[in-house]
Design a protein around this motif. Structure first.
Motif, PDB file in Angstrom:
ATOM      1  N   GLU A   3      -4.787   1.226   7.870  1.00  0.00           N
ATOM      2  CA  GLU A   3      -5.010   0.409   6.650  1.00  0.00           C
ATOM      3  C   GLU A   3      -6.437  -0.369   6.895  1.00  0.00           C
ATOM      4  O   GLU A   3      -7.301  -0.514   5.750  1.00  0.00           O
ATOM      5  CB  GLU A   3      -3.775  -0.403   6.205  1.00  0.00           C
ATOM      6  N   SER A   4      -6.423  -0.598   7.960  1.00  0.00           N
ATOM      7  CA  SER A   4      -7.793  -1.553   8.323  1.00  0.00           C
ATOM      8  C   SER A   4      -9.256  -0.541   8.421  1.00  0.00           C
ATOM      9  O   SER A   4     -10.065  -1.186   8.119  1.00  0.00           O
ATOM     10  CB  SER A   4      -7.672  -1.906   9.599  1.00  0.00           C
ATOM     11  N   SER A   5      -8.985   0.639   8.165  1.00  0.00           N
ATOM     12  CA  SER A   5      -9.945   1.852   8.131  1.00  0.00           C
ATOM     13  C   SER A   5     -10.104   1.848   6.339  1.00  0.00           C
ATOM     14  O   SER A   5     -11.233   2.476   6.004  1.00  0.00           O
ATOM     15  CB  SER A   5      -9.896   2.759   8.949  1.00  0.00           C
ATOM     16  N   GLY A   6      -9.355   1.428   5.644  1.00  0.00           N
ATOM     17  CA  GLY A   6      -9.213   1.962   4.149  1.00  0.00           C
ATOM     18  C   GLY A   6      -8.722   2.962   3.990  1.00  0.00           C
ATOM     19  O   GLY A   6      -8.724   3.511   2.776  1.00  0.00           O
ATOM     20  N   SER A  41       0.964  -1.165   0.004  1.00  0.00           N
ATOM     21  CA  SER A  41       0.157   0.121  -0.114  1.00  0.00           C
ATOM     22  C   SER A  41       0.924   1.334   0.130  1.00  0.00           C
ATOM     23  O   SER A  41       2.024   1.326   0.382  1.00  0.00           O
ATOM     24  CB  SER A  41      -0.928  -0.063   1.232  1.00  0.00           C
ATOM     25  N   HIS A  53      -6.116   5.399  17.210  1.00  0.00           N
ATOM     26  CA  HIS A  53      -5.129   4.704  17.459  1.00  0.00           C
ATOM     27  C   HIS A  53      -4.476   4.898  18.856  1.00  0.00           C
ATOM     28  O   HIS A  53      -4.304   3.958  19.551  1.00  0.00           O
ATOM     29  CB  HIS A  53      -4.110   4.728  16.340  1.00  0.00           C
ATOM     30  N   VAL A  91      -0.763  -0.634   9.867  1.00  0.00           N
ATOM     31  CA  VAL A  91      -1.828  -1.700   9.979  1.00  0.00           C
ATOM     32  C   VAL A  91      -3.280  -1.121  10.398  1.00  0.00           C
ATOM     33  O   VAL A  91      -4.217  -1.635   9.816  1.00  0.00           O
ATOM     34  CB  VAL A  91      -1.273  -2.783  10.422  1.00  0.00           C
ATOM     35  N   TYR A  92      -2.963  -0.369  11.544  1.00  0.00           N
ATOM     36  CA  TYR A  92      -4.487   0.126  12.146  1.00  0.00           C
ATOM     37  C   TYR A  92      -5.020   1.053  10.960  1.00  0.00           C
ATOM     38  O   TYR A  92      -6.398   0.818  10.626  1.00  0.00           O
ATOM     39  CB  TYR A  92      -3.950   1.020  13.311  1.00  0.00           C
ATOM     40  N   ARG A 134       2.449  -0.970  13.660  1.00  0.00           N
ATOM     41  CA  ARG A 134       1.251  -1.086  13.997  1.00  0.00           C
ATOM     42  C   ARG A 134       0.488  -0.035  13.619  1.00  0.00           C
ATOM     43  O   ARG A 134      -0.876  -0.150  13.381  1.00  0.00           O
ATOM     44  CB  ARG A 134       1.412  -1.417  15.480  1.00  0.00           C
ATOM     45  N   ARG A 157     -12.508   2.562  12.480  1.00  0.00           N
ATOM     46  CA  ARG A 157     -13.762   2.513  11.939  1.00  0.00           C
ATOM     47  C   ARG A 157     -13.548   3.233  10.276  1.00  0.00           C
ATOM     48  O   ARG A 157     -12.432   3.823  10.271  1.00  0.00           O
ATOM     49  CB  ARG A 157     -14.637   3.813  12.595  1.00  0.00           C
ATOM     50  N   THR A 215      -9.927  -1.626  16.829  1.00  0.00           N
ATOM     51  CA  THR A 215     -10.095  -1.701  15.209  1.00  0.00           C
ATOM     52  C   THR A 215     -10.401  -0.096  14.825  1.00  0.00           C
ATOM     53  O   THR A 215     -11.147   0.505  15.547  1.00  0.00           O
ATOM     54  CB  THR A 215     -11.273  -2.482  14.651  1.00  0.00           C
TER      55      THR A 215
END
Length: 79
Positions: free
Chosen positions: A37-40, A2, A52, A34-35, A31, A60, A58
């Protein structure tokens, strides 16, 4: 890879050349990426950084409003 991961890799490669050691910081930044990216997210925004920092497990999705009971909301209301 990414865009955020690529930017982190570039940053982590440049810092030692300037005399900085990033053992712990590098892992913490990974970390965070990764956090995020988990939201897009494709770039960093305040909401993601606050989430974070507040220790939310996680992220949103970007643009979803902060719920009334979130730690980020409580922090923002104090200032």
């Amino acid at each position: 890879m990414s865009a955020l991961q690529a930017a982190l890799e570039e940053y982590l490669a440049a810092r030692p050349a300037l005399g900085h050691k990033l053992r712990l910081s590098g892992r913490l930044l990974q970390r965070f990426v990764v956090y995020a990216e988990s939201s897009g997210a494709t770039f960093i925004i305040t909401e993601i950084a606050l989430g974070h920092a507040a220790g939310r497990g996680t992220a949103r999705p970007v643009g979803q409003p902060v719920g009334d009971g979130s730690p980020a909301r409580a922090l923002l209301q104090r200032h």
